[in-house]
Scaffold this active site. Structure first.
Site, mmCIF file in Angstrom:
data_model
loop_
_atom_site.group_PDB
_atom_site.id
_atom_site.type_symbol
_atom_site.label_atom_id
_atom_site.label_comp_id
_atom_site.label_asym_id
_atom_site.label_seq_id
_atom_site.Cartn_x
_atom_site.Cartn_y
_atom_site.Cartn_z
ATOM 1 N N GLU A 1 -6.445 -12.393 6.308
ATOM 2 C CA GLU A 1 -7.194 -11.136 6.306
ATOM 3 C C GLU A 1 -8.446 -11.232 5.437
ATOM 4 O O GLU A 1 -8.889 -10.255 4.852
ATOM 5 C CB GLU A 1 -6.298 -9.964 5.877
ATOM 6 N N GLN B 1 -0.398 -13.467 5.594
ATOM 7 C CA GLN B 1 -1.461 -12.632 6.172
ATOM 8 C C GLN B 1 -2.809 -13.326 6.059
ATOM 9 O O GLN B 1 -3.224 -13.752 4.969
ATOM 10 C CB GLN B 1 -1.518 -11.281 5.457
ATOM 11 N N HIS C 1 0.808 -1.218 0.000
ATOM 12 C CA HIS C 1 0.000 0.000 0.000
ATOM 13 C C HIS C 1 0.842 1.269 0.000
ATOM 14 O O HIS C 1 0.358 2.331 0.346
ATOM 15 C CB HIS C 1 -0.941 0.006 1.220
ATOM 16 N N ASP D 1 -8.642 -5.542 6.256
ATOM 17 C CA ASP D 1 -9.164 -6.310 5.121
ATOM 18 C C ASP D 1 -10.124 -7.394 5.610
ATOM 19 O O ASP D 1 -11.120 -7.691 4.934
ATOM 20 C CB ASP D 1 -8.020 -6.931 4.320
HETATM 21 C C1 3PY Z 1 -5.097 -5.095 7.263
HETATM 22 O O1 3PY Z 1 -5.563 -4.752 8.361
HETATM 23 O O2 3PY Z 1 -5.782 -5.398 6.279
HETATM 24 C C2 3PY Z 1 -3.652 -5.159 7.105
HETATM 25 O O3 3PY Z 1 -3.187 -5.634 6.103
HETATM 26 C C3 3PY Z 1 -2.794 -4.607 8.198
HETATM 27 O O4 3PY Z 1 -1.471 -4.857 8.007
HETATM 28 MG MG MG Z 2 -4.494 -5.898 4.524
#
Ligand code: 3PY
Ligand code: MG
Length: 250
Positions: A147, A145, A45, A173
């Site tokens: 998310e 991740q 990002h 996310d």
């Molecule tokens: C999110 O909260 O989506 C993230 O990727 C934080 O790092």
């Molecule tokens: Mg994210």
């Protein structure tokens, strides 16, 4: 040999990091002076290029762990980022075991994966090639991740993938995938996070989380997160700048 990020997040000592989104040596030096344990350098990002990332990793100079979030789960990014000599990658949007396997395949050398061989900074420009290749799989952390609700539902499969060194929850996310974008403190999002944390604990997998607000970070550590990232360099600046101005004007 120095402690890998994977060893650090298994050590029982909480690793507290922050996001780096600016191509600024000064910001990295400030975060080091503050005593952060790891830097979460963000290519997903932020506007950072691979060259920017390498400069930031050089500034950190091994004084704290550097984990780089790649723009997407693709070997073209992963191999170039790892060749900068960072301590590992953060892979966004891992929603299945197949996604986790793709990340490991790109990040670990054979026989565990299929990481392509470079002679770049990570390999001492060729001068320490043999040693770096020998130790790379142990020293290079793959953090996936979680998310998306698909990832929460498939968490056991993701955790079973050999070569995954940690799970990092992205609450923002995740909340979007649950149709409550930004409501990261809602019961629904907290419930999903609790599910992921419990599965990680059962699988003996380090788990971490992003928090924007330092006030919320302590509760995450108490809940069993072994690594967290608190805030983003530019939001930290923005919040402090606005608060200072408001104070002067009041
Ligand atoms: C999110 O909260 O989506 C993230 O990727 C934080 O790092
Ligand atoms: Mg994210």
């Amino acid at each position: 040999m120095k402690e890998s990020f994977s060893q650090r997040i298994r050590s029982g000592r909480a690793a507290i990091g922050t996001l780096i989104t600016t191509d600024s040596a000064q910001v990295v030096e400030i975060m080091l002076a503050c005593g952060y344990d790891w830097l979460f350098i963000d290519m997903e990002h932020a506007t950072l290029s691979v060259a920017d990332v390498q400069n930031l990793v050089q500034v950190a100079g091994g004084r704290c762990h550097t984990i780089v979030r790649v723009p997407e789960n693709a070997d073209v990014w992963i191999k170039r980022v790892l060749d900068t000599g960072c301590d590992g990658i953060m892979v966004p949007q891992v929603t299945s075991a197949a996604d986790a396997r793709r990340a490991v395949r790109a990040a670990k050398y054979p026989p565990l994966g299929e990481r392509s061989v470079g002679l770049a900074r990570a390999q001492g420009y060729g001068l320490s090639f043999t040693e770096s290749v020998r130790t790379a799989n142990a020293m290079t952390s793959v953090i996936v991740q979680v998310e998306h609700m698909k990832a929460v539902d498939g968490i056991e499969g993701i955790l079973a993938v050999k070569g995954v060194d940690g799970v990092f929850i992205g609450p923002y996310d995740l909340s979007g995938s649950m149709n409550c974008l930004g409501e990261v403190q809602s019961d629904a999002v907290r419930g999903a996070i609790t599910r992921v944390r419990a599965a990680c604990r059962k699988a003996d997998m380090p788990v971490g989380l992003f928090v924007l607000d330092a006030g919320a970070a302590k509760a995450q550590l108490d809940a069993g997160d072994t690594f967290i990232a608190v805030g983003i360099d530019l939001t930290t600046l923005a919040t402090a700048a606005r608060a200072a101005l408001a104070k002067v004007r009041s």
